[in-house]
Design a protein around this motif. Structure first.
Motif, PDB file in Angstrom:
ATOM      1  N   GLY A 290       0.820  -1.200   0.000  1.00 53.19           N
ATOM      2  CA  GLY A 290       0.000   0.000   0.000  1.00 53.19           C
ATOM      3  C   GLY A 290       0.852   1.246   0.000  1.00 53.19           C
ATOM      4  N   SER A 356      -4.769   2.478  -4.037  1.00 50.58           N
ATOM      5  CA  SER A 356      -3.543   2.407  -3.245  1.00 50.58           C
ATOM      6  C   SER A 356      -3.798   2.715  -1.778  1.00 50.58           C
ATOM      7  CB  SER A 356      -2.489   3.360  -3.820  1.00 50.58           C
ATOM      8  OG  SER A 356      -3.014   4.653  -3.960  1.00 50.58           O
ATOM      9  N   MET A 359      -5.366   0.066   0.594  1.00 46.58           N
ATOM     10  CA  MET A 359      -4.511  -1.003   1.122  1.00 46.58           C
ATOM     11  C   MET A 359      -3.962  -0.635   2.494  1.00 46.58           C
ATOM     12  SD  MET A 359      -2.200  -2.700  -1.838  1.00 46.58           S
ATOM     13  CE  MET A 359      -2.166  -1.526  -3.142  1.00 46.58           C
TER      14      MET A 359
END
Lengths: 564, 99
Positions: A290, A356, A359
């Motif tokens: 992430g 992104s 995560m």
């Protein structure tokens, strides 16, 4: 040559661009990042270039999944930035931009701390020219403050590296950790460039002062190299979770009240860096994925937002929210592209931030960091509020400003660069598999399920509702011509003033001491004058006769002594 | 572009602004309502509350703005704050004049 130094195409480009002009210059500018990216594509994970120098084992190039990801990212950012700045006729910026991008590439492929240090300092000295290129009194002062902080970070890194290596760890740049000798120095060196709280002053000070195109480059490289370095050297460091959480939360308050829209984006950048730092701190595979994925998407959407604001600045010469507004009428394309960036940074589903950031948030909740998770949710709502809504709203909507009559769309190359960025935002957001394939770990994570999408949409919609209500009810703080104090106040105002007042307080003591000194000199002069002066005892002239008498006396005396 | 002056743009018409606001309120109602229909996979007990994310987002943003307004009272300075010479309030002479 490319294999021995992936940064070579960009650095060579920087040299060539200094001696070319016209279409050839444009060709060099565009070719350098493309060639560099091709070079990265050719690299085999696991490749290591090593040599011995003065008894030190150096690894100028070390290739693995993490460095390849950042390698692609930096070439992509450099290419978009180059397209965005093609209309500029300024050698200083051209050379600085390519050399800066090259330094960032060099840093993420550096396999040892000494090579990292060299590129770390190159980042500082090349990027400062993008601030200085504004060629104003402000930018000179800001640039110098920026340089001091950046070079200072390098000095800490070098000191830490020497300490670390001298304790028998070698120079190789792998996991370091806070317990290693010199670990703290290296940690703080990374922290300065990553914009840790209280060390972040340079970022919000310098980025808004750079040229419209310079800020686009600045926002891509320095902080992301620091994120890379933290992910390499300090994954799973608990302290980073706390630091990152602070970074996500405190800047959004500043961003709400700040008037300079590029400074708002600078605060928002610290907020986004916070998500990455939290991810590195949690340190699980999902969290690290992430963190680096968010670094990737952030470079593109923050670049897009910086580009759209740069376009406004280029066209109007104005960046204060209080003075802007209504520009959607004359810059509709820029406005739409800006809103794509805004949707991406706010992590709307199907835009890049979502795939992104989710995560990191998911990793926080899975690892049981409840407070951190709540803070990240707060920061997610806040980022939509200040970057997602405030930036487009005050620049392009709100009230009609005096620039509406004269404004127009920016040069074509700027629009092309922004379109590239926007396509990437939507592309990565809609097909995250492209990005996930580059990540260091395979976690099987997939963002598009009912849980994530619905939760995120609810969070965002109600944040927008809050903004609308506050705005319509007149509670929302208006944009005011003003500056707001931040940590840079300490070294721009408090410390200089303290030194000035301390000097002023010391002045009477200094005066008294100097008075005493002068009196001492004067009295010794008068003593000397008494003895050596014109009428002094020692200055009298003696007649020759007295000399003869004394000689006779001495001779007589020696005769007496001889016989005695 | 002489017609530019007369041209009315999208949001010059207050009805269009109202439409945006109504659209947003409608979206919020639907999204909150979906909470009753759709099942979310839950990690934390608070998530099971009705419209947790919606309420949290709204309250967070209102708090953010209210706190930021208070913060501004302390932190705001004139635009030329850093350019202006420091306030002459301190009655100490500049260092050059000493001695």
């Amino acid at each position: 040559m490319i294999e021995s130094l992936p940064a070579f195409p960009l650095l060579l480009g920087a040299v060539l661009v200094a001696v070319t002009r016209g279409p050839l210059r444009a060709l060099v500018m565009l070719a350098a990042p493309l060639l560099g990216a091709w070079g990265v594509y050719q690299l085999e994970p696991g490749t290591v270039v090593e040599f011995q120098m003065m008894g030190l084992q150096l690894t100028p190039v070390r290739v693995d999944a993490l460095s390849i990801l950042f390698g692609y990212l930096f070439h992509l950012a450099a290419f978009i930035g180059v397209v965005y700045s093609l209309h500029i006729r300024d050698k200083m910026q051209d050379v600085a931009a390519l050399a800066y991008a090259g330094s960032a590439v060099g840093a993420v492929f550096a396999g040892d701390l000494l090579t990292l240090f060299v590129f770390w300092e190159l980042l500082a000295v090349t990027s400062v020219f993008l601030v200085l290129a504004r060629r104003s009194k402000h930018s000179l002062a800001t640039g110098m403050r920026y340089l001091v902080m950046q070079v200072g970070s390098g000095v800490l890194l070098l000191a830490g590296a020497i300490w670390y290596a001298s304790a028998g760890n070698g120079l190789s740049f792998d996991f370091i950790g806070l317990d290693a000798p010199g670990g703290w120095l290296i940690f703080i060196a990374f922290g300065i460039k990553a914009g840790f709280p209280l060390l972040h002053g340079w970022l919000t000070d310098a980025y808004p002062e750079a040229t419209p195109t310079g800020t686009v480059f600045l926002s891509a490289f320095t902080t992301k190299v620091a994120i890379y370095a933290l992910a390499r050297g300090f994954p799973g460091t608990d302290l980073l979770v706390l630091i990152g959480t602070l970074m996500t939360c405190f800047p959004i308050f500043f961003a709400v009240i700040e008037n300079d829209l590029r400074r708002v984006l600078a605060y928002s950048m610290i907020n986004q860096l916070g998500f990455m730092v939290v991810g590195i701190g949690i340190g699980t595979q999902l969290a690290l994925n992430g963190a680096v994925a968010h670094a990737f998407t952030d470079v593109i959407f923050k670049g897009l937002l910086m580009m759209s604001m740069g376009a406004v600045l280029h066209v109007t010469g104005e960046m204060r929210g209080s003075e802007l507004g209504g520009l959607y009428k004359k810059m509709p394309k820029t406005a739409i592209l800006c809103m794509v960036g805004a949707a991406s940074i706010s992590a709307f589903p199907l835009f890049s931030g979502f795939v992104s950031k989710s995560m990191v948030v998911a990793a926080a909740i899975q690892e049981g960091h409840t407070v951190v998770w709540l803070a990240l949710l707060f920061a997610s709502a806040g980022v939509f509020h200040h970057a997602g809504i405030k930036i487009p709203f005050f620049a392009f909507f709100a009230h009609d400003s005096r620039y509406v009559d004269t404004a127009h769309e920016p040069p074509v190359n700027m629009l092309v660069a922004m379109t590239l960025g926007a396509l990437l935002c939507v592309g990565i957001g809609s097909f995250p598999g492209l990005l996930y394939g580059l990540l260091p770990y395979d976690t099987g994570y997939w963002p598009f399920d009912v849980t994530h999408v619905l939760a995120q949409l609810q969070l965002l919609a109600f944040s927008a509702l809050a903004f609308t209500w506050l705005k319509l009810a007149g509670i929302y703080p208006p944009e005011l011509k003003s500056v707001h104090l931040d940590v840079d106040w300490l070294y721009r105002r408090v410390v200089p003033q303290a030194i000035r007042s301390a000097l002023a307080r010391l002045a009477p003591i200094d005066r008294a001491l100097r008075g005493q000194g002068k009196a001492l000199v004067a009295s010794s002069l008068s003593v000397l004058a008494r003895h050596h002066g014109s009428y002094g005892v020692l200055a009298r002239s003696w007649p020759t006769g007295s000399m003869v008498i004394w000689v006779a006396v001495m001779l007589g005396l020696s005769l007496v002594l001889y016989y005695a | 572009m002489s017609t530019d002056k007369q041209k009315t743009y999208l949001f010059d018409n207050p009805r269009n602004v109202r439409r945006v606001v109504h659209g947003l309120v409608g979206a919020c109602v639907i999204l909150a309502g979906l909470d009753l229909v759709l099942h979310r996979h839950i990690y934390h007990p608070w998530e099971s509350m009705f419209a947790f994310y919606a309420v949290y987002g709204f309250v967070a943003c209102v708090l953010l703005v209210l706190l930021a307004k208070e913060m501004r009272k302390v932190l705001i300075r004139k635009e030329d704050y850093y350019d202006a010479t420091p306030p002459s309030g301190d009655d100490l002479p500049p260092p050059g004049e000493s001695g």
